[in-house]
Write a protein that holds these residues in place. Structure first.
Motif, mmCIF file in Angstrom:
data_model
loop_
_atom_site.group_PDB
_atom_site.id
_atom_site.type_symbol
_atom_site.label_atom_id
_atom_site.label_comp_id
_atom_site.label_asym_id
_atom_site.label_seq_id
_atom_site.Cartn_x
_atom_site.Cartn_y
_atom_site.Cartn_z
ATOM 1 N N GLY A 188 0.817 -1.207 0.000
ATOM 2 C CA GLY A 188 0.000 0.000 0.000
ATOM 3 C C GLY A 188 0.849 1.255 0.000
ATOM 4 O O GLY A 188 2.066 1.223 0.189
ATOM 5 N N THR A 209 -5.351 6.963 -2.937
ATOM 6 C CA THR A 209 -6.312 5.864 -3.047
ATOM 7 C C THR A 209 -6.705 5.638 -4.501
ATOM 8 O O THR A 209 -6.782 4.492 -4.972
ATOM 9 C CB THR A 209 -7.560 6.153 -2.194
ATOM 10 N N LYS A 214 -4.760 1.191 -2.881
ATOM 11 C CA LYS A 214 -4.564 0.661 -1.537
ATOM 12 C C LYS A 214 -3.708 1.631 -0.729
ATOM 13 O O LYS A 214 -2.602 1.987 -1.139
ATOM 14 C CB LYS A 214 -3.881 -0.702 -1.577
#
Length: 265
Positions: A188, A209, A214
């Motif tokens: 992420g 995002t 992620k």
């Protein structure tokens, strides 16, 4: 985690000043505190991770990451320094020599992006985590790091204007590297210097995002302790374990270890 499966994590972003080195050092420290065996590989010619946790100046080290990629005859153990400023964390030093090895790798290897991957192979059965501090570049050193990794994360300077600007280029490079490392997993985007109260930070979180799909649920805030940590060359935990940034990096390590353990279960 199964002891035969090392998690190799590249901390990558071709922007400078986004917290890569701070993240590498404090993630490694907290994983070691959890009883994990950890190695940091400094792939940045600026060698900031080495300056922070190494007992010697990188210029004093004979066998650094540059020599590791060039001198394939020497065993990997020749490059690993187990005595560092961070208990339980070993180090392969970075050096200025990394700046000039790109052409040599391209000229001497049929698969120049996979040299590090091959070098690390003998170590993977004997360690829990390898953390790679990538340079602020998308060239051959970062490509080697991504090709050698099982996972990667992208620190993103949330408190800066256009914090996510230009990172689509990193996504493109990851797409290319997945042709040779198809199981590379994205942990992420890691929001650094983040403050939920600021509209700029909220916008950067939204942008991250959209771009990456992620975002790591642990967000790293701001503190003067970060510069203090770099100045005296210790992890944040040793300055003030109750500092909110120290706690956030502890939570980050626990989160990542949980993700990896679930994958390897």
């Amino acid at each position: 985690m199964e002891p035969s499966k090392a998690a190799v994590i590249a901390v990558a972003n071709h922007k400078g000043g986004c917290g890569k080195t701070t993240t590498c050092i404090n993630l490694a420290d907290n994983l070691a505190q959890m009883g994990k065996s950890v190695l940091v590989i400094d792939m940045d010619p600026q060698a900031n991770s080495s300056l922070h946790i190494g007992l010697n100046h990188p210029a004093e080290i004979r066998y650094t990451a540059a020599e590791m990629l060039l001198n394939l005859e020497l065993p990997l153990q020749a490059f690993i320094h187990t005595d560092t400023r961070v208990e339980g964390v070993a180090l392969i030093y970075g050096s200025m020599g990394l700046e000039t090895i790109g052409d040599t790798l391209k000229n001497n290897h049929p698969r120049p992006n996979e040299v590090l991957r091959a070098r690390l192979e003998p170590l993977l059965d004997h360690i829990d985590y390898i953390i790679i501090d990538c340079p602020p570049s998308l060239q051959i050193l970062t490509m080697n790091a991504l090709a050698a990794s099982t996972h990667y994360l992208v620190p993103l300077e949330s408190g800066a204007p256009y914090g996510a600007y230009g990172l689509s280029d990193l996504n493109k490079r990851v797409g290319q590297i997945k042709l040779i490392n198809p199981t590379l997993d994205f942990l992420g985007a890691l929001l650094i210097w983040h403050d939920d109260r600021l509209s700029l930070c909220r916008q950067n979180e939204e942008d991250a995002t959209k771009m990456f799909g992620k975002v790591i649920p642990i967000k790293i805030g701001t503190s003067s302790k970060i510069n203090q940590s770099a100045a005296i060359k210790v992890p944040l935990r040793l300055i003030d374990k109750n500092n909110h940034i120290a706690k956030q990096y502890k939570e980050l390590a626990e989160h990542i270890d949980g993700v990896v353990a679930q994958e390897y279960a």
